[in-house]
Design a protein around this motif. Structure first.
Motif, PDB file in Angstrom:
ATOM      1  N   LEU A  13     -98.136 -21.546 -81.880  1.00 21.61           N
ATOM      2  CA  LEU A  13     -99.444 -20.974 -81.574  1.00 21.61           C
ATOM      3  C   LEU A  13    -100.521 -22.049 -81.511  1.00 21.61           C
ATOM      4  CD1 LEU A  13    -101.230 -18.459 -81.170  1.00 21.61           C
ATOM      5  CD2 LEU A  13    -101.474 -18.367 -83.652  1.00 21.61           C
ATOM      6  N   VAL A  14    -100.519 -22.979 -82.440  1.00 22.18           N
ATOM      7  CA  VAL A  14    -101.507 -24.060 -82.442  1.00 22.18           C
ATOM      8  C   VAL A  14    -101.346 -24.925 -81.193  1.00 22.18           C
ATOM      9  CG1 VAL A  14    -102.180 -26.196 -83.641  1.00 22.18           C
ATOM     10  CG2 VAL A  14    -101.818 -24.088 -84.940  1.00 22.18           C
ATOM     11  N   ILE A  15    -100.115 -25.225 -80.824  1.00 18.28           N
ATOM     12  CA  ILE A  15     -99.876 -26.046 -79.632  1.00 18.28           C
ATOM     13  C   ILE A  15    -100.372 -25.323 -78.378  1.00 18.28           C
ATOM     14  CG2 ILE A  15     -98.073 -27.021 -78.156  1.00 18.28           C
ATOM     15  CD1 ILE A  15     -96.534 -27.653 -80.768  1.00 18.28           C
ATOM     16  N   VAL A  16    -100.107 -24.027 -78.282  1.00 20.33           N
ATOM     17  CA  VAL A  16    -100.564 -23.250 -77.124  1.00 20.33           C
ATOM     18  C   VAL A  16    -102.087 -23.229 -77.064  1.00 20.33           C
ATOM     19  CG1 VAL A  16    -100.661 -20.905 -76.171  1.00 20.33           C
ATOM     20  CG2 VAL A  16     -98.480 -21.854 -76.929  1.00 20.33           C
ATOM     21  N   LEU A  17    -102.732 -23.056 -78.200  1.00 17.04           N
ATOM     22  CA  LEU A  17    -104.196 -23.053 -78.235  1.00 17.04           C
ATOM     23  C   LEU A  17    -104.768 -24.404 -77.814  1.00 17.04           C
ATOM     24  CD1 LEU A  17    -104.972 -20.998 -81.470  1.00 17.04           C
ATOM     25  CD2 LEU A  17    -105.392 -20.329 -79.097  1.00 17.04           C
ATOM     26  N   VAL A  18    -104.135 -25.480 -78.233  1.00 12.50           N
ATOM     27  CA  VAL A  18    -104.621 -26.813 -77.886  1.00 12.50           C
ATOM     28  C   VAL A  18    -104.430 -27.068 -76.393  1.00 12.50           C
ATOM     29  CG1 VAL A  18    -104.165 -29.288 -78.198  1.00 12.50           C
ATOM     30  CG2 VAL A  18    -104.339 -27.789 -80.183  1.00 12.50           C
ATOM     31  N   VAL A  19    -103.269 -26.677 -75.858  1.00 14.66           N
ATOM     32  CA  VAL A  19    -102.971 -26.960 -74.457  1.00 14.66           C
ATOM     33  C   VAL A  19    -103.834 -26.114 -73.529  1.00 14.66           C
ATOM     34  CG1 VAL A  19    -101.168 -26.794 -72.678  1.00 14.66           C
ATOM     35  CG2 VAL A  19    -100.631 -27.761 -74.920  1.00 14.66           C
ATOM     36  N   PHE A  20    -103.896 -24.821 -73.784  1.00 12.59           N
ATOM     37  CA  PHE A  20    -104.587 -23.930 -72.861  1.00 12.59           C
ATOM     38  C   PHE A  20    -106.040 -23.666 -73.244  1.00 12.59           C
ATOM     39  CE2 PHE A  20    -100.123 -22.697 -72.252  1.00 12.59           C
ATOM     40  CZ  PHE A  20    -100.022 -22.952 -70.902  1.00 12.59           C
ATOM     41  N   GLY A  21    -106.372 -23.731 -74.480  1.00 11.83           N
ATOM     42  CA  GLY A  21    -107.731 -23.436 -74.918  1.00 11.83           C
ATOM     43  C   GLY A  21    -107.946 -21.939 -75.055  1.00 11.83           C
ATOM     44  N   THR A  22    -108.885 -21.570 -75.904  1.00  9.90           N
ATOM     45  CA  THR A  22    -109.126 -20.152 -76.167  1.00  9.90           C
ATOM     46  C   THR A  22    -109.766 -19.455 -74.976  1.00  9.90           C
ATOM     47  OG1 THR A  22    -111.249 -20.693 -77.193  1.00  9.90           O
ATOM     48  CG2 THR A  22    -109.338 -20.496 -78.646  1.00  9.90           C
ATOM     49  N   LYS A  23    -110.536 -20.178 -74.186  1.00  7.86           N
ATOM     50  CA  LYS A  23    -111.223 -19.566 -73.041  1.00  7.86           C
ATOM     51  C   LYS A  23    -110.215 -19.096 -71.995  1.00  7.86           C
ATOM     52  CE  LYS A  23    -115.535 -20.330 -70.763  1.00  7.86           C
ATOM     53  NZ  LYS A  23    -116.568 -21.294 -70.436  1.00  7.86           N
ATOM     54  N   LYS A  24    -109.232 -19.931 -71.686  1.00  8.56           N
ATOM     55  CA  LYS A  24    -108.222 -19.548 -70.708  1.00  8.56           C
ATOM     56  C   LYS A  24    -107.351 -18.418 -71.239  1.00  8.56           C
ATOM     57  CE  LYS A  24    -107.664 -23.790 -68.076  1.00  8.56           C
ATOM     58  NZ  LYS A  24    -106.708 -24.815 -67.646  1.00  8.56           N
ATOM     59  N   LEU A  25    -106.999 -18.480 -72.506  1.00  2.00           N
ATOM     60  CA  LEU A  25    -106.169 -17.424 -73.082  1.00  2.00           C
ATOM     61  C   LEU A  25    -106.914 -16.093 -73.109  1.00  2.00           C
ATOM     62  CD1 LEU A  25    -104.406 -19.294 -76.025  1.00  2.00           C
ATOM     63  CD2 LEU A  25    -103.433 -18.598 -73.840  1.00  2.00           C
ATOM     64  N   ARG A  26    -108.202 -16.123 -73.406  1.00  2.00           N
ATOM     65  CA  ARG A  26    -109.006 -14.903 -73.408  1.00  2.00           C
ATOM     66  C   ARG A  26    -109.098 -14.330 -72.002  1.00  2.00           C
ATOM     67  NH1 ARG A  26    -114.182 -16.485 -75.147  1.00  2.00           N
ATOM     68  NH2 ARG A  26    -113.145 -17.041 -77.068  1.00  2.00           N
ATOM     69  N   GLY A  27    -109.270 -15.208 -71.010  1.00  3.83           N
ATOM     70  CA  GLY A  27    -109.323 -14.767 -69.616  1.00  3.83           C
ATOM     71  C   GLY A  27    -107.990 -14.177 -69.167  1.00  3.83           C
ATOM     72  N   ALA A  28    -106.887 -14.805 -69.566  1.00  2.41           N
ATOM     73  CA  ALA A  28    -105.565 -14.287 -69.202  1.00  2.41           C
ATOM     74  C   ALA A  28    -105.322 -12.941 -69.862  1.00  2.41           C
ATOM     75  CB  ALA A  28    -104.485 -15.281 -69.607  1.00  2.41           C
ATOM     76  N   GLY A  29    -105.759 -12.794 -71.098  1.00  6.43           N
ATOM     77  CA  GLY A  29    -105.609 -11.508 -71.789  1.00  6.43           C
ATOM     78  C   GLY A  29    -106.427 -10.417 -71.121  1.00  6.43           C
ATOM     79  N   GLY A  30    -107.628 -10.755 -70.693  1.00  2.71           N
ATOM     80  CA  GLY A  30    -108.469  -9.784 -69.990  1.00  2.71           C
ATOM     81  C   GLY A  30    -107.866  -9.382 -68.653  1.00  2.71           C
ATOM     82  N   ASP A  31    -107.297 -10.362 -67.938  1.00  2.00           N
ATOM     83  CA  ASP A  31    -106.647 -10.069 -66.660  1.00  2.00           C
ATOM     84  C   ASP A  31    -105.435  -9.161 -66.862  1.00  2.00           C
ATOM     85  OD1 ASP A  31    -108.510 -11.633 -65.394  1.00  2.00           O
ATOM     86  OD2 ASP A  31    -107.191 -13.392 -65.206  1.00  2.00           O
ATOM     87  N   LEU A  32    -104.660  -9.447 -67.885  1.00  2.00           N
ATOM     88  CA  LEU A  32    -103.489  -8.625 -68.169  1.00  2.00           C
ATOM     89  C   LEU A  32    -103.897  -7.202 -68.548  1.00  2.00           C
ATOM     90  CD1 LEU A  32    -100.408  -8.483 -68.545  1.00  2.00           C
ATOM     91  CD2 LEU A  32    -100.772  -9.169 -70.911  1.00  2.00           C
ATOM     92  N   GLY A  33    -104.921  -7.067 -69.366  1.00  2.00           N
ATOM     93  CA  GLY A  33    -105.416  -5.742 -69.742  1.00  2.00           C
ATOM     94  C   GLY A  33    -105.933  -4.968 -68.540  1.00  2.00           C
ATOM     95  N   GLY A  34    -106.641  -5.651 -67.640  1.00  2.00           N
ATOM     96  CA  GLY A  34    -107.136  -4.998 -66.422  1.00  2.00           C
ATOM     97  C   GLY A  34    -106.003  -4.548 -65.512  1.00  2.00           C
TER      98      GLY A  34
END
Length: 78
Positions: A13-34
């Motif tokens: 999880l820490v590695i994923v957060l460092v590589v992608f950043g929270t902004k991209k992950l939040r955007g991907a989560g929003g896209d998936l929810g939509g």
């Protein structure tokens, strides 16, 4: 080679957060929810449209002419 412990998952999880950043992950989560929301809405519209159409019984003949002609015409052609 056994199963992963909680520490393995935390490190991943820490590695994923460092590589992608929270902004991209939040955007991907929003896209998936939509996408899921739109899919559910389309399914409800499809069910509603199917409920509005009259059912077609198996073996039921239509009122229009048969594209191959009537049985009598087919027998006369042979």
């Amino acid at each position: 080679m056994g199963s992963f412990s909680i520490w393995h998952w935390l490190i991943v999880l820490v590695i994923v957060l460092v590589v992608f950043g929270t902004k991209k992950l939040r955007g991907a989560g929003g896209d998936l929810g939509g996408a899921i929301r739109n899919f559910k809405q389309a399914m409800q519209e499809g069910e509603k449209a199917a409920a509005d159409e009259p059912p077609v019984l198996v073996g039921e003949r239509s009122a229009g002419p048969c594209p191959r002609g009537s049985e009598r015409e087919q027998q006369q052609r042979k």
